[in-house]
Structures are given as C-alpha cells and as structure tokens.
Design a protein around this motif. Sequence first.
Motif, PDB file in Angstrom:
ATOM      1  N   ALA A 294     -26.846  -5.405  14.772  1.00  0.00           N
ATOM      2  CA  ALA A 294     -26.294  -4.257  14.049  1.00  0.00           C
ATOM      3  C   ALA A 294     -25.090  -4.680  13.214  1.00  0.00           C
ATOM      4  O   ALA A 294     -24.957  -4.282  12.046  1.00  0.00           O
ATOM      5  N   VAL A 295     -24.215  -5.493  13.798  1.00  0.00           N
ATOM      6  CA  VAL A 295     -23.038  -5.977  13.065  1.00  0.00           C
ATOM      7  C   VAL A 295     -23.468  -6.801  11.860  1.00  0.00           C
ATOM      8  O   VAL A 295     -22.954  -6.618  10.747  1.00  0.00           O
ATOM      9  N   ASP A 296     -24.408  -7.708  12.066  1.00  0.00           N
ATOM     10  CA  ASP A 296     -24.896  -8.527  10.953  1.00  0.00           C
ATOM     11  C   ASP A 296     -25.540  -7.667   9.877  1.00  0.00           C
ATOM     12  O   ASP A 296     -25.334  -7.906   8.676  1.00  0.00           O
ATOM     13  N   TRP A 297     -26.299  -6.655  10.289  1.00  0.00           N
ATOM     14  CA  TRP A 297     -26.992  -5.806   9.321  1.00  0.00           C
ATOM     15  C   TRP A 297     -26.007  -5.028   8.449  1.00  0.00           C
ATOM     16  O   TRP A 297     -26.126  -5.039   7.223  1.00  0.00           O
TER      17      TRP A 297
ATOM     18  N   LYS B  94     -12.597  -2.717  -1.469  1.00  0.00           N
ATOM     19  CA  LYS B  94     -12.250  -4.137  -1.444  1.00  0.00           C
ATOM     20  C   LYS B  94     -12.388  -4.693  -2.864  1.00  0.00           C
ATOM     21  O   LYS B  94     -13.477  -4.709  -3.430  1.00  0.00           O
ATOM     22  N   VAL B  95     -11.242  -5.108  -3.418  1.00  0.00           N
ATOM     23  CA  VAL B  95     -11.187  -5.606  -4.791  1.00  0.00           C
ATOM     24  C   VAL B  95     -10.584  -7.002  -4.786  1.00  0.00           C
ATOM     25  O   VAL B  95      -9.617  -7.265  -4.061  1.00  0.00           O
ATOM     26  N   LYS B  96     -11.149  -7.891  -5.610  1.00  0.00           N
ATOM     27  CA  LYS B  96     -10.577  -9.232  -5.750  1.00  0.00           C
ATOM     28  C   LYS B  96      -9.338  -9.154  -6.629  1.00  0.00           C
ATOM     29  O   LYS B  96      -9.331  -8.494  -7.667  1.00  0.00           O
ATOM     30  N   GLY B  97      -8.306  -9.850  -6.201  1.00  0.00           N
ATOM     31  CA  GLY B  97      -7.088  -9.943  -7.004  1.00  0.00           C
ATOM     32  C   GLY B  97      -7.055 -11.275  -7.732  1.00  0.00           C
ATOM     33  O   GLY B  97      -7.496 -12.291  -7.205  1.00  0.00           O
ATOM     34  N   LYS B  98      -6.532 -11.233  -8.947  1.00  0.00           N
ATOM     35  CA  LYS B  98      -6.368 -12.458  -9.733  1.00  0.00           C
ATOM     36  C   LYS B  98      -4.911 -12.876  -9.638  1.00  0.00           C
ATOM     37  O   LYS B  98      -4.001 -12.085  -9.861  1.00  0.00           O
ATOM     38  N   ARG B  99      -4.674 -14.140  -9.282  1.00  0.00           N
ATOM     39  CA  ARG B  99      -3.307 -14.647  -9.161  1.00  0.00           C
ATOM     40  C   ARG B  99      -2.677 -14.774 -10.547  1.00  0.00           C
ATOM     41  O   ARG B  99      -3.262 -15.333 -11.466  1.00  0.00           O
ATOM     42  N   LEU B 100      -1.472 -14.225 -10.640  1.00  0.00           N
ATOM     43  CA  LEU B 100      -0.719 -14.314 -11.885  1.00  0.00           C
ATOM     44  C   LEU B 100       0.683 -14.820 -11.575  1.00  0.00           C
ATOM     45  O   LEU B 100       1.239 -14.522 -10.522  1.00  0.00           O
ATOM     46  N   ASP B 101       1.240 -15.581 -12.504  1.00  0.00           N
ATOM     47  CA  ASP B 101       2.630 -16.002 -12.407  1.00  0.00           C
ATOM     48  C   ASP B 101       3.457 -15.041 -13.240  1.00  0.00           C
ATOM     49  O   ASP B 101       3.168 -14.809 -14.416  1.00  0.00           O
ATOM     50  N   LEU B 102       4.462 -14.479 -12.632  1.00  0.00           N
ATOM     51  CA  LEU B 102       5.345 -13.534 -13.300  1.00  0.00           C
ATOM     52  C   LEU B 102       6.711 -14.187 -13.447  1.00  0.00           C
ATOM     53  O   LEU B 102       7.369 -14.484 -12.453  1.00  0.00           O
ATOM     54  N   ASP B 103       7.101 -14.461 -14.694  1.00  0.00           N
ATOM     55  CA  ASP B 103       8.415 -15.059 -14.969  1.00  0.00           C
ATOM     56  C   ASP B 103       9.457 -13.952 -15.010  1.00  0.00           C
ATOM     57  O   ASP B 103       9.294 -12.954 -15.721  1.00  0.00           O
TER      58      ASP B 103
ATOM     59  N   ASN C 231     -14.768  -7.459  -3.842  1.00  0.00           N
ATOM     60  CA  ASN C 231     -14.527  -8.611  -2.982  1.00  0.00           C
ATOM     61  C   ASN C 231     -15.561  -8.546  -1.863  1.00  0.00           C
ATOM     62  O   ASN C 231     -15.345  -7.922  -0.830  1.00  0.00           O
ATOM     63  N   THR C 232     -16.695  -9.191  -2.088  1.00  0.00           N
ATOM     64  CA  THR C 232     -17.809  -9.082  -1.147  1.00  0.00           C
ATOM     65  C   THR C 232     -17.480  -9.732   0.205  1.00  0.00           C
ATOM     66  O   THR C 232     -17.970  -9.276   1.237  1.00  0.00           O
ATOM     67  N   ALA C 233     -16.654 -10.768   0.204  1.00  0.00           N
ATOM     68  CA  ALA C 233     -16.282 -11.397   1.478  1.00  0.00           C
ATOM     69  C   ALA C 233     -15.479 -10.420   2.336  1.00  0.00           C
ATOM     70  O   ALA C 233     -15.697 -10.314   3.548  1.00  0.00           O
ATOM     71  N   LYS C 234     -14.559  -9.702   1.717  1.00  0.00           N
ATOM     72  CA  LYS C 234     -13.773  -8.710   2.471  1.00  0.00           C
ATOM     73  C   LYS C 234     -14.639  -7.519   2.872  1.00  0.00           C
ATOM     74  O   LYS C 234     -14.462  -6.956   3.952  1.00  0.00           O
ATOM     75  N   HIS C 235     -15.567  -7.110   1.991  1.00  0.00           N
ATOM     76  CA  HIS C 235     -16.510  -6.053   2.374  1.00  0.00           C
ATOM     77  C   HIS C 235     -17.268  -6.471   3.641  1.00  0.00           C
ATOM     78  O   HIS C 235     -17.412  -5.688   4.570  1.00  0.00           O
ATOM     79  N   ARG C 236     -17.745  -7.713   3.639  1.00  0.00           N
ATOM     80  CA  ARG C 236     -18.522  -8.209   4.782  1.00  0.00           C
ATOM     81  C   ARG C 236     -17.699  -8.161   6.072  1.00  0.00           C
ATOM     82  O   ARG C 236     -18.157  -7.665   7.094  1.00  0.00           O
ATOM     83  N   SER C 237     -16.495  -8.675   6.030  1.00  0.00           N
ATOM     84  CA  SER C 237     -15.713  -8.778   7.266  1.00  0.00           C
ATOM     85  C   SER C 237     -15.180  -7.432   7.742  1.00  0.00           C
ATOM     86  O   SER C 237     -14.931  -7.251   8.933  1.00  0.00           O
TER      87      SER C 237
END
Length: 175
Positions: free
Chosen positions: A5-8, A38-47, A69-75
């Motif tokens: 069930a968890v895997d499904w 769950k959304v993927k964040g893009k790394r940005l440098d802020l000066d 963010n499918t990996a976070k959705h999965r977990s």
Amino acid sequence: PLRGAVDWVSDCAVAIGCYGNTEIHWPTPDGFEAMQRKVKGKRLDLDCNLSDGSRFTLQILDFSKETPNTAKHRSAMAPNIIHSLDATHLRMVARRLKELGLPMIFIHDSFATHVNHRAVLYDIIIDTFIELYSRNYLMELYDYWTELYNVELDLPPALGSWEPESIRGLRRFFL
C-alpha cells in the motif's frame, strides 16, 4: 500488504507529479479534502549590499517556477495519507461524542472525556475504527486520482487478510 500500500500510493504520487501537478489532493473517508504541495526550488545567489558598504551573498531557493518535486511527493504521500486517516478517525469520534452530548478533549491524536464516560469513549473509538477501516480506501483513491488527474495508474494492491472487526472485544486495543 502494508508495504504494498505504501509503495502504491508513493508510485501514484510520482505518476501524478510527472503530469505536472505540484499539488496532490485526496478526499478523506469523511469528505475532508487533503492536499500536499511539493515544488522544486531553484538555487539562486542573492547579492546584498549594506548601508556601511559591506557586501555578502545569500543562497536562496526560488519556488516561483511551478515544477513538481516528484521525489518529495513520493516520500510524503504515504505519511500524509496516514495522518489524514488518523485525523478522520479523530473527527469520527468527536462527532459521536457530540451526538451523545459528552465532554471531549483532543490533543493531537489523543482522546479524552470525563472518567465516568471512559467505557463509552472506548466503544466509540473501536466502532469508528472498524467503520473507517472496513472499506477499500485504496480503491477509492485510485478512482479519485484517475478521474481528477486523468492519469493512468496501476490498480492498488489487494487488501490483506486482516479483518477490522477482529479488534472488537480487545480490552487494550487503544490506550
């Protein structure tokens, strides 16, 4: 059966996310709509420049792009569904106690009433637990997700042999 069930549900979350969905919704058995985002964040440098002339750089995550963010959705999917079922059970108990006009206190996933009503509370906990888990909720999720997201999902695994009714009569099922 639990691992299946968890895997499904985890696989379903990935499939739904792969169709571009940052949010996955599901109804709890009592009709509450639950959701995880769950959304993927893009790394940005802020000066950064300070008024004294000093400078420093911060690394931040930009979540403005709607990339699932499918990996976070999965977990997160299986734990969130389990939490939503725990909350459903709590609401079911609360409704029954309210119908009887009995006092109630809830703290997270703990139930309490006046000591004179403890046997009634215990019976309600058992009755509502049996009611909640005597259905094929995975199949309900399958039907909901395939219709809402228009995705092809594998059928959920078969239910195991455990019978919810088997807890009736246990004196220490729920402490």
